[in-house]
Design a protein around this motif. Structure first.
Motif, PDB file in Angstrom:
ATOM      1  N   ARG A 267      59.386  41.742  51.392  1.00 46.07           N
ATOM      2  CA  ARG A 267      58.170  42.113  52.102  1.00 46.07           C
ATOM      3  C   ARG A 267      57.070  41.105  51.802  1.00 46.07           C
ATOM      4  O   ARG A 267      57.075  40.459  50.750  1.00 46.07           O
ATOM      5  N   ARG A 268      56.134  40.983  52.731  1.00 46.46           N
ATOM      6  CA  ARG A 268      54.965  40.166  52.465  1.00 46.46           C
ATOM      7  C   ARG A 268      54.174  40.800  51.335  1.00 46.46           C
ATOM      8  O   ARG A 268      53.910  42.004  51.329  1.00 46.46           O
ATOM      9  N   ALA A 269      53.794  39.983  50.355  1.00 50.97           N
ATOM     10  CA  ALA A 269      53.033  40.474  49.213  1.00 50.97           C
ATOM     11  C   ALA A 269      51.555  40.532  49.566  1.00 50.97           C
ATOM     12  O   ALA A 269      51.083  39.822  50.467  1.00 50.97           O
ATOM     13  N   PRO A 270      50.793  41.378  48.888  1.00 54.33           N
ATOM     14  CA  PRO A 270      49.349  41.433  49.129  1.00 54.33           C
ATOM     15  C   PRO A 270      48.687  40.133  48.687  1.00 54.33           C
ATOM     16  O   PRO A 270      49.309  39.265  48.078  1.00 54.33           O
ATOM     17  N   VAL A 271      47.406  40.013  48.986  1.00 52.30           N
ATOM     18  CA  VAL A 271      46.648  38.801  48.655  1.00 52.30           C
ATOM     19  C   VAL A 271      46.746  38.517  47.154  1.00 52.30           C
ATOM     20  O   VAL A 271      46.525  39.396  46.315  1.00 52.30           O
ATOM     21  N   LEU A 272      47.111  37.288  46.839  1.00 50.41           N
ATOM     22  CA  LEU A 272      47.272  36.866  45.446  1.00 50.41           C
ATOM     23  C   LEU A 272      46.370  35.662  45.219  1.00 50.41           C
ATOM     24  O   LEU A 272      46.814  34.516  45.277  1.00 50.41           O
ATOM     25  N   ALA A 273      45.087  35.920  44.989  1.00 45.51           N
ATOM     26  CA  ALA A 273      44.126  34.824  44.888  1.00 45.51           C
ATOM     27  C   ALA A 273      42.876  35.278  44.149  1.00 45.51           C
ATOM     28  O   ALA A 273      42.672  36.468  43.890  1.00 45.51           O
ATOM     29  N   TYR A 274      42.054  34.305  43.797  1.00 45.20           N
ATOM     30  CA  TYR A 274      40.757  34.525  43.167  1.00 45.20           C
ATOM     31  C   TYR A 274      40.893  35.411  41.925  1.00 45.20           C
ATOM     32  O   TYR A 274      41.706  35.108  41.046  1.00 45.20           O
ATOM     33  N   ASP A 275      40.135  36.516  41.846  1.00 47.92           N
ATOM     34  CA  ASP A 275      40.158  37.318  40.615  1.00 47.92           C
ATOM     35  C   ASP A 275      41.053  38.548  40.714  1.00 47.92           C
ATOM     36  O   ASP A 275      40.916  39.490  39.926  1.00 47.92           O
ATOM     37  N   ASN A 276      41.986  38.543  41.660  1.00 52.92           N
ATOM     38  CA  ASN A 276      42.950  39.638  41.689  1.00 52.92           C
ATOM     39  C   ASN A 276      43.719  39.660  40.372  1.00 52.92           C
ATOM     40  O   ASN A 276      44.243  38.635  39.946  1.00 52.92           O
ATOM     41  N   PRO A 277      43.794  40.821  39.724  1.00 51.34           N
ATOM     42  CA  PRO A 277      44.480  40.885  38.425  1.00 51.34           C
ATOM     43  C   PRO A 277      45.991  40.799  38.594  1.00 51.34           C
ATOM     44  O   PRO A 277      46.546  41.227  39.612  1.00 51.34           O
ATOM     45  N   LEU A 278      46.660  40.235  37.592  1.00 48.72           N
ATOM     46  CA  LEU A 278      48.109  40.162  37.574  1.00 48.72           C
ATOM     47  C   LEU A 278      48.626  41.264  36.659  1.00 48.72           C
ATOM     48  O   LEU A 278      48.339  41.280  35.456  1.00 48.72           O
TER      49      LEU A 278
END
Length: 456
Positions: A267-278
């Motif tokens: 599936r397409r993953a959600p936005v993974l950028a800037y300050d999104n936590p891992l």
């Protein structure tokens, strides 16, 4: 602002003082890469005090005892001993050569955090084709899209004679890290009491930007492809992800897909950028913290503050040695200083200030980049009140089988919570990163390939 402190040659100093022009340098300026500057754009000469040596080509020979690609590195300087050790007790003596984040670590862990300082060895090196492409890029590379990308550069450092902070930042993002690599490693979030749990994965990364058979036209807006599968713990085993890393991520955001073994679907993953936590880092690392900084630079105004001499992690072969267990390395508060090595090196200093109207958990971040490799060695992060909050360090070493300077281990410290994350652990693995595999085609980095290669 940091003073240049006699560290920049007259012409280089002139360039630093230019406005943030977006044009390539002249042929006369580029010629410095074959005289007073190294092929990567660093100052060839040592410092006035003699504590930083002249660059003489870096480390290019395989040391005795090295067993070959994919095997753990041996220390090329086994006889080196610390010249002195910085502690909280003598901190004031060395503060001028430390970053605010490093000083915060001494203040947070006054009894245990130490910096063993060794002889400075300028081991930075790269393949000749990277040097050749870097020379070409000097007179052709330009920033585009308000600095959110660059054009007319390929296969080398895009701006070896940088004129502004954005160009320095792009040199880090697009620095040489091999063309194709496979690596099994672990990351850990270490709690205040030293407890930790490992997340282990197998990773593959293909850099289209450094494809020796590629070209400027072929790589387009793509920097690299990354595929990973979780191995442990059991609850995560089999989960996978695929990333297509774009260059101008404002124009074309990075594309990511995830694979779930339970559903056997991609599936397409959600936005993974800037300050999104891992999630796997337990809040210790944001998406753009990975690799010290990655992704779109558009949330910040970047200013080049010049150069400074800083004690940074360098030639760190012990932190990932198979002779050192994770239990020995991962001590409360920080990795065990017994296995770390710091050296005095010149670094480019770039400050990013959050733009009005943009939101990010870091109001300001200051990056300290090794002049010989363009890798960020230390990154200081400030909270909304302007106080040091987090500090990241890359424990650099030369992967002499390439050759190149890259990180052996990355650490991400929250100096207030007194917790830290570690990425790149492979001490207890039978092998380390392997750059010798046959370079696959980009068709091996597609959503269908992610599903096909899934272990379960």
């Amino acid at each position: 602002m940091y003073p240049n402190e006699r560290l920049i040659a007259v012409l280089a100093l002139t360039i630093l003082m230019l406005n943030t022009a977006q044009a390539a340098v002249s042929a006369d300026q580029a010629a410095l890469l074959k005289s007073s500057l190294t092929p990567m754009g660093a100052e060839r000469a040592g410092n006035v005090d003699g504590t930083i040596p002249t660059w003489d080509g870096g480390l290019t020979q395989l040391p005795a005892g090295y067993a070959g690609p994919g095997t753990h590195h041996v220390d090329p300087f086994p006889e080196d001993k610390p010249q002195f050790t910085i502690t909280k007790a003598n901190l004031q003596q060395y503060e001028a050569h430390l970053t605010p984040g490093q000083i915060a670590l001494f203040n947070s862990f006054p009894d245990t955090f130490k910096m063993p300082v060794y002889q400075s060895r300028r081991t930075g090196s790269a393949p000749q084709r990277v040097y050749d492409n870097t020379f070409k890029n000097a007179t052709s590379g330009v920033l585009v899209a308000e600095g959110n990308g660059f054009a007319s550069a390929f296969g080398g450092i895009p701006f070896p004679i940088p004129q502004n902070g954005l160009e320095v930042l792009w040199n880090h993002i697009a620095r040489y890290r091999g063309t194709y690599a496979e690596h099994r490693s672990s990351q850990a979030a270490v709690e205040r009491n030293g407890a930790y749990s490992l997340v282990t994965s197998e990773d593959r990364i293909l850099s289209s930007y450094y494809d020796p058979n590629g070209s400027l036209d072929q790589h387009g807006n793509t920097l690299f492809y990354y595929m990973t599968f979780a191995i442990a713990p059991a609850r995560l085993a089999g989960e996978g992800a695929l990333i297509k890393e774009t260059l101008d991520q404002v124009k074309e955001p990075r594309m990511a897909w995830s694979y779930s073994p339970g559903h056997r679907r991609v599936r397409r993953a959600p936005v993974l950028a800037y300050d999104n936590p891992l999630a796997e880092t337990k809040g210790l690392r944001t998406a753009d913290n990975t690799d010290m900084f990655n992704g779109a630079p558009d949330f910040y105004d970047w200013t080049l503050l010049g150069k400074k001499e800083i004690y940074i992690p360098y030639n760190n072969y012990m932190v990932t040695s198979p002779k050192v267990t994770y239990a020995e390395l991962l001590t409360p508060g920080h990795v065990n200083p017994k296995y770390t090595r710091y050296e005095l090196h010149r670094v480019w200093v770039v400050e990013g200030k959050l733009k009005s109207g943009d939101r990010h958990i870091y109001k300001r971040r200051t990056l300290f980049l090794d002049e010989d490799s363009w890798g960020i060695a230390v990154a200081d992060h400030y909270n909304g009140s302007g106080q040091i909050w987090r500090v990241s360090m890359a424990y650099l070493k030369n992967f002499y089988e390439q050759p190149m300077v890259f990180t052996a281990l990355d650490t991400f410290h929250d100096v207030r919570a007194r917790r830290y994350g570690v990425q790149g652990l492979d001490n207890e693995e039978p092998r380390t990163v392997d750059f010798s595999k046959i370079i696959p085609s980009v068709e091996e980095f597609t959503p269908s390939a992610l599903r096909r290669k899934a272990p379960r």
